[in-house]
Scaffold this active site. Structure first.
Site, PDB file in Angstrom:
ATOM      1  N   VAL A   5       0.851  -1.125  -0.334  1.00  0.00           N
ATOM      2  CA  VAL A   5      -0.039   0.165   0.016  1.00  0.00           C
ATOM      3  C   VAL A   5       0.915   1.150   0.025  1.00  0.00           C
ATOM      4  O   VAL A   5       0.528   2.208  -0.793  1.00  0.00           O
ATOM      5  CB  VAL A   5      -1.030   0.083   1.266  1.00  0.00           C
ATOM      6  CG1 VAL A   5      -1.695   1.442   1.051  1.00  0.00           C
ATOM      7  CG2 VAL A   5      -1.768  -1.162   1.250  1.00  0.00           C
ATOM      8  N   TYR A   6       1.894   1.260   1.030  1.00  0.00           N
ATOM      9  CA  TYR A   6       2.754   2.379   0.884  1.00  0.00           C
ATOM     10  C   TYR A   6       3.543   2.649  -0.477  1.00  0.00           C
ATOM     11  O   TYR A   6       3.535   3.830  -0.828  1.00  0.00           O
ATOM     12  CB  TYR A   6       3.728   2.225   2.047  1.00  0.00           C
ATOM     13  CG  TYR A   6       4.832   3.315   2.266  1.00  0.00           C
ATOM     14  CD1 TYR A   6       4.594   4.554   2.705  1.00  0.00           C
ATOM     15  CD2 TYR A   6       5.867   3.220   1.958  1.00  0.00           C
ATOM     16  CE1 TYR A   6       5.120   5.620   2.948  1.00  0.00           C
ATOM     17  CE2 TYR A   6       6.839   4.208   1.851  1.00  0.00           C
ATOM     18  CZ  TYR A   6       6.670   5.481   2.602  1.00  0.00           C
ATOM     19  OH  TYR A   6       7.483   6.505   2.433  1.00  0.00           O
ATOM     20  N   ALA A   7       4.010   1.449  -0.881  1.00  0.00           N
ATOM     21  CA  ALA A   7       4.823   1.706  -2.078  1.00  0.00           C
ATOM     22  C   ALA A   7       3.866   1.987  -3.233  1.00  0.00           C
ATOM     23  O   ALA A   7       4.464   2.942  -3.973  1.00  0.00           O
ATOM     24  CB  ALA A   7       5.319   0.142  -2.401  1.00  0.00           C
TER      25      ALA A   7
ATOM     26  N   SER B  91       1.551   4.028  -2.998  1.00  0.00           N
ATOM     27  CA  SER B  91       1.407   5.666  -2.870  1.00  0.00           C
ATOM     28  C   SER B  91       2.523   6.460  -3.492  1.00  0.00           C
ATOM     29  O   SER B  91       2.603   7.455  -3.993  1.00  0.00           O
ATOM     30  CB  SER B  91       0.957   6.053  -1.538  1.00  0.00           C
ATOM     31  OG  SER B  91       2.141   5.850  -0.645  1.00  0.00           O
ATOM     32  N   LYS B  92       3.727   5.879  -3.054  1.00  0.00           N
ATOM     33  CA  LYS B  92       5.035   6.511  -3.665  1.00  0.00           C
ATOM     34  C   LYS B  92       5.226   6.208  -4.923  1.00  0.00           C
ATOM     35  O   LYS B  92       5.730   7.395  -5.549  1.00  0.00           O
ATOM     36  CB  LYS B  92       6.109   6.127  -2.592  1.00  0.00           C
ATOM     37  CG  LYS B  92       5.981   6.507  -1.370  1.00  0.00           C
ATOM     38  CD  LYS B  92       6.102   7.818  -1.248  1.00  0.00           C
ATOM     39  CE  LYS B  92       5.867   8.187   0.437  1.00  0.00           C
ATOM     40  NZ  LYS B  92       5.806   9.812   0.616  1.00  0.00           N
TER      41      LYS B  92
END
Length: 242
Positions: A152-154, A156-157
């Site tokens: 999820v974090y990756a 977004s980036k």
């Protein structure tokens, strides 16, 4: 680099800790007036105590749509203009996708992607009118490598990295430089959510960066001659791949 940002006004979101605080300190040391933006009143109080009149502080919950929309006007009201905007505020979700809470996913994507886009959009007209400005966005090594423990974090980036690259091409003609800094794991509160074994392994192997190291690279980006854009910097500990 003392004095290289003398007379500049720099606004930093997520300035209360981690990379945002280190970035604020570095730009202050280089002569800028810093507008520190954070939702944490206690952290902002500490910034006022440390920086004195060299800084202004704004308590803002960027996930509040009205507060987010009012950010650029409030910065200009506090400091007169915006020469540098460091879009740094963000959050983190790690672990298996099936274990991620839906509300937490919404919150993280809103802060890491939507808020950054809206903040940059709102700052641009001011910079375009003045034909000058620098925007730096805190991205991540995760924008360049499909890290399996943080889908999820990756994601977004990866999204925000595309945003930076496309907006840069729209506004370079207006004298505005847009770049991103993509560090590997940094010793901040964000990595507290890492899987315990992964965090312990990284600490033991020296595979973590200090926020001050990231801030030094941001300052390098900002102090290049105006005809040069450092558009994307990926930085990581030398031991990261061991």
């Amino acid at each position: 680099m003392a004095g290289e940002l003398a007379g500049k006004v720099a606004a930093v979101t997520g300035a209360g800790s981690g990379i945002g605080l280190a970035s604020s300190r570095a730009m202050l040391a280089a002569g800028a007036h810093v507008v520190a933006v954070d939702r944490d009143e206690r952290a902002l109080g500490a910034i006022r105590d440390e920086f004195g009149d060299a800084a202004s502080t704004l308590a803002v919950d960027l996930l509040d749509p009205q507060a987010c929309a009012a950010l650029a006007p409030r910065i200009i009201e506090a400091a007169g203009r915006i020469d540098i905007f460091h879009a740094n505020a963000g959050s983190y979700i790690g672990g298996n996708l099936v274990d991620a809470d839906g509300a937490a996913i919404d919150r993280m994507l809103n802060l890491n992607v939507n808020v950054v886009m809206k903040n940059v959009r709102d700052v641009l007209p001011h910079m375009m009118e003045r034909k000058s400005g620098d925007i730096v966005v805190t991205s991540s090594l995760a924008a360049h490598y499909p890290t399996p423990w943080e889908p999820v974090y990756a994601s977004s980036k990866w999204a925000i990295d595309c945003f930076v690259q496309t907006v840069r091409r729209q506004v370079f003609k207006d004298g505005i430089r847009v770049g991103s800094i993509s560090p590997g794991p940094v010793i901040t509160a964000l990595i507290a959510d890492w899987p315990a074994d992964k965090l312990a392994e990284a600490k033991a192997s020296g595979s973590l960066l200090e926020p001050e190291e990231v801030a030094n690279v941001i300052l390098f980006m900002l102090t290049r001659p105006r005809g040069m854009t450092i558009r994307d910097v990926v930085m990581l500990p030398s031991n990261f791949d061991l």
